[in-house]
Write an enzyme that holds these catalytic residues in place. Structure first.
Site, PDB file in Angstrom:
ATOM      1  N   ASP A 124       0.896  -1.162   0.000  1.00 38.56           N
ATOM      2  CA  ASP A 124       0.000   0.000   0.000  1.00 38.56           C
ATOM      3  C   ASP A 124       0.929   1.205   0.000  1.00 38.56           C
ATOM      4  OD1 ASP A 124      -1.550   2.183   0.742  1.00 38.56           O
ATOM      5  OD2 ASP A 124      -1.898   1.459   2.788  1.00 38.56           O
TER       6      ASP A 124
ATOM      7  N   GLU B 285      -3.373   4.171  -2.719  1.00 36.70           N
ATOM      8  CA  GLU B 285      -3.839   3.817  -1.367  1.00 36.70           C
ATOM      9  C   GLU B 285      -5.351   4.011  -1.232  1.00 36.70           C
ATOM     10  OE1 GLU B 285      -2.465   6.102   2.265  1.00 36.70           O
ATOM     11  OE2 GLU B 285      -2.487   4.068   3.073  1.00 36.70           O
ATOM     12  N   GLU B 286      -5.817   5.129  -1.714  1.00 31.72           N
ATOM     13  CA  GLU B 286      -7.242   5.428  -1.561  1.00 31.72           C
ATOM     14  C   GLU B 286      -8.100   4.390  -2.298  1.00 31.72           C
ATOM     15  OE1 GLU B 286      -4.975   7.679  -2.405  1.00 31.72           O
ATOM     16  OE2 GLU B 286      -5.080   9.325  -0.957  1.00 31.72           O
TER      17      GLU B 286
HETATM   18  N1  AR6 Z   1      -0.595  -0.915  -9.026  1.00 36.33           N
HETATM   19  C1  AR6 Z   1       0.690  -0.696  -9.392  1.00 36.33           C
HETATM   20  N2  AR6 Z   1       1.220   0.533  -9.525  1.00 36.33           N
HETATM   21  C2  AR6 Z   1       0.424   1.584  -9.283  1.00 36.33           C
HETATM   22  C3  AR6 Z   1      -0.922   1.430  -8.906  1.00 36.33           C
HETATM   23  C4  AR6 Z   1      -1.431   0.110  -8.781  1.00 36.33           C
HETATM   24  N3  AR6 Z   1      -2.678  -0.132  -8.440  1.00 36.33           N
HETATM   25  N4  AR6 Z   1      -1.456   2.662  -8.740  1.00 36.33           N
HETATM   26  C5  AR6 Z   1      -0.476   3.525  -9.002  1.00 36.33           C
HETATM   27  N5  AR6 Z   1       0.659   2.911  -9.332  1.00 36.33           N
HETATM   28  P1  AR6 Z   1       0.779   6.808  -5.688  1.00 36.33           P
HETATM   29  P2  AR6 Z   1       2.837   7.497  -3.723  1.00 36.33           P
HETATM   30  C6  AR6 Z   1       1.963   3.496  -9.669  1.00 36.33           C
HETATM   31  O1  AR6 Z   1       0.878   8.201  -6.179  1.00 36.33           O
HETATM   32  O2  AR6 Z   1       3.602   8.273  -4.722  1.00 36.33           O
HETATM   33  C7  AR6 Z   1      -1.853   8.564  -1.564  1.00 36.33           C
HETATM   34  O3  AR6 Z   1      -2.655   9.691  -1.438  1.00 36.33           O
HETATM   35  C8  AR6 Z   1       1.872   4.729 -10.555  1.00 36.33           C
HETATM   36  O4  AR6 Z   1       3.008   4.754 -11.408  1.00 36.33           O
HETATM   37  O5  AR6 Z   1      -0.558   6.279  -5.311  1.00 36.33           O
HETATM   38  O6  AR6 Z   1       3.590   6.613  -2.788  1.00 36.33           O
HETATM   39  C9  AR6 Z   1      -1.329   8.105  -0.236  1.00 36.33           C
HETATM   40  O7  AR6 Z   1      -2.293   8.226   0.763  1.00 36.33           O
HETATM   41  C10 AR6 Z   1       1.910   5.850  -9.568  1.00 36.33           C
HETATM   42  O8  AR6 Z   1       2.379   7.054 -10.128  1.00 36.33           O
HETATM   43  O9  AR6 Z   1       1.748   6.562  -4.410  1.00 36.33           O
HETATM   44  C11 AR6 Z   1      -0.191   9.046  -0.026  1.00 36.33           C
HETATM   45  O10 AR6 Z   1      -0.615  10.285   0.464  1.00 36.33           O
HETATM   46  C12 AR6 Z   1       2.853   5.320  -8.519  1.00 36.33           C
HETATM   47  O11 AR6 Z   1       2.570   3.922  -8.469  1.00 36.33           O
HETATM   48  C13 AR6 Z   1       0.353   9.221  -1.418  1.00 36.33           C
HETATM   49  O12 AR6 Z   1      -0.713   8.926  -2.290  1.00 36.33           O
HETATM   50  C14 AR6 Z   1       2.700   5.922  -7.173  1.00 36.33           C
HETATM   51  O13 AR6 Z   1       1.361   5.814  -6.762  1.00 36.33           O
HETATM   52  C15 AR6 Z   1       1.467   8.255  -1.680  1.00 36.33           C
HETATM   53  O14 AR6 Z   1       2.001   8.556  -2.934  1.00 36.33           O
END
Ligand code: AR6
Length: 496
Positions: free
Chosen positions: A290, A308-309
């Protein structure tokens, strides 16, 4: 056995008789508790649903327990100490709450977005069941839940019935308004007093989200997931189900690895250009990442709609963790076993339901999720460069190392395969959701991939990397991994 603290719903605080009842499958009914109804639909794997402990309701509201159960926080709009008396008519609930908050997105969902059968199903079928379940809180959850406090390893196991009851209350916004930061930690030692920071858990913030008075696509999808969850779980509970369990645990990294001395060799990375992390659910020994916020759930009850959401909406039981998970510090993460997936991305019914055969002896399905918050570097390039600093890289390495080898107290060591991807790397795109780009964490994908490879080698786990279709990422990662492997490069960047 773990020495960590557990919640009253776990075995640690149960007396011997109760532990025996849990472990030998004795179904002797306990008249005090409906959980013990003699002939419930117990499958061959699920030995029996645990007894809520203690059997009698305890009214408690202090700084180390989440105040959901206290009569002090179950109030009506005049502040009377009783649960809000809702007649089974949605309008009256909305009216009551709209004095405190305007649910424009929620209204718009039912007025403008939902079709007639969705509206009818909700108001005539699901909502009355949510209300019934919410009102049963003193009986279903008789004890306040101990918060998974920072700097302490601890865990909570809840039945799916308990989770549904808690989420029913969150749905009806009966928990005290939390506003993110709540109360100071009471302690006999004055010096140890501190503020405990937990996320919001009432759904009112979500109901208020709107775009020009209309329910946004993302809120509509979230609401559909949530309503579908309630529809499914309440129907299951009516049929005697809900005895599956979910465990939530806070893990702490006690000792940082000696990264510069490690002679562990960088290992295999499976690069998957097509799958989403959540689609690997249920594969044995898979640990799904997550991409978390320091406040578990991130913006799930607000505008946020990224990895995450989305995960918290489709595996809706994860939402309950917002009630009792204090904000993560650098050396901490949460591991959750057993949260069931109820919806697909559009908030509609998930095709495949988990069967009881998929559950472990305690009634948990084999879905392991680790909530790991990456560092936030924002969107401008100068702040993003901070991720190249040694302290930032060490922080991420340690966080990943901890998360990649989760411990659940009672589980044996496993050869994990961590399903991950562009952790901390910003914006995701999915057609069903409107993306709030302010939440981009701004990590460099190649750097984060290398750090995760190192952490996986150090933790001695395999790594399954979902590139999420990012152009050019898969070939460059393949090339990188080949070079590292061919040269037998170690975590400390030496050659073996
Ligand atoms: N499976 C695989 N890769 C994914 C998926 C998925 N389902 N969804 C997105 N990606 P991000 P963070 C890839 O932005 O940067 C939330 O609000 C995709 O390339 O969700 O760690 C949390 O609560 C995307 O750009 O995670 C935190 O506040 C990248 O993973 C914040 O976002 C990052 O996804 C965390 O941000």
């Amino acid at each position: 056995k773990s020495t960590s603290k557990t919640n009253g719903y776990d075995t640690d605080e149960m007396d011997e008789a109760e532990i025996n009842m849990m472990t030998n499958g004795n179904t002797t009914p306990n008249s005090q508790n409906p959980e013990d109804a003699p002939e419930r639909n117990i499958t061959k794997n699920v030995k029996r649903s645990p007894t809520p402990f203690p059997p009698d309701y305890i009214d408690c509201w202090d700084s180390t327990h989440t105040p959901v159960f206290s009569s002090k926080c179950i109030y009506d709009e005049k502040g009377r100490r009783e649960i809000i008396t809702m007649d089974q008519n949605s309008n009256s609930i909305i009216k009551k709450h709209s004095k405190f908050c305007r649910f424009r997105g929620f209204h718009s969902f039912f007025n403008d977005v939902a079709n007639a059968s969705e509206v009818e199903d909700f108001f005539l079928r699901t909502l009355p069941k949510i209300i019934d379940l919410a009102l049963r809180i003193p009986e279903i959850c008789p004890k306040p839940i101990r918060i998974l406090l920072a700097r302490e390893e601890s865990q909570i196991t809840l039945t799916q019935l308990q989770i549904a009851c808690l989420l029913s209350n969150a749905f009806l916004c009966t928990f005290p308004l939390q506003g993110g930061i709540l109360w100071s930690h009471s302690s006999t030692d004055e010096k140890k007093k501190r503020r405990v920071i937990i996320p919001e858990s009432n759904f009112d913030r979500l109901y208020a989200v709107h775009y020009k008075g209309k329910c946004s696509k993302s809120v509509a999808a979230k609401l559909r997931c949530i309503l579908h969850y309630f529809d499914t779980i309440t129907t299951r509970i009516e049929g005697g189900g809900g005895e599956g369990k979910v465990t939530f645990r806070r893990n702490i990294l006690e000792r940082e690895p000696q990264w510069t001395e490690s002679r562990k060799v960088i290992g295999e990375m499976v690069i998957d250009e097509e799958s989403l992390i959540e689609d690997c659910t249920g594969k044995e020994k898979y640990l799904e990442m997550d991409f978390a916020n320091r406040m578990i759930g991130g913006g799930v009850l607000g505008k946020g709609c990224i990895q995450e959401e989305i995960r918290f909406c489709i595996n809706t039981e994860l939402l309950v963790s917002t009630l009792f998970t204090e904000r993560f510090e650098d050396h901490e993460c949460a591991v959750i076993k057993g949260a069931e997936r109820f919806s697909n991305y559009s908030g509609e019914e998930e095709d495949e339901e988990d069967t009881d055969e998929d559950r472990d002896e305690q009634g948990r399905i084999e879905t392991w999720i680790v909530a790991l918050d990456a560092m936030y570097f924002g969107r401008d390039s100068s702040s993003q460069k901070k991720q190249l600093q040694k302290s930032s890289m060490l922080r991420e390495l340690n966080k990943a190392r901890l998360g990649f080898q989760p411990c659940l107290g009672d589980t044996e060591d496993r050869q994990w395969c961590v399903v991950t991807g562009n952790w901390g790397c910003g914006v995701s795109l999915h057609s069903s959701f409107i993306i709030n780009t302010d939440q981009a964490f701004g990590g460099y994908q190649d750097l984060k991939a290398v750090l995760q490879l190192m952490a996986a080698a150090e933790a001695e786990v395999k790594i399954w990397y979902c590139t999420f279709g990012v152009p050019g990422l898969a070939p460059s990662l393949k090339e990188l991994v080949n070079v590292l492997k061919k040269n037998r490069i170690t975590v400390s960047c030496g050659k073996l």
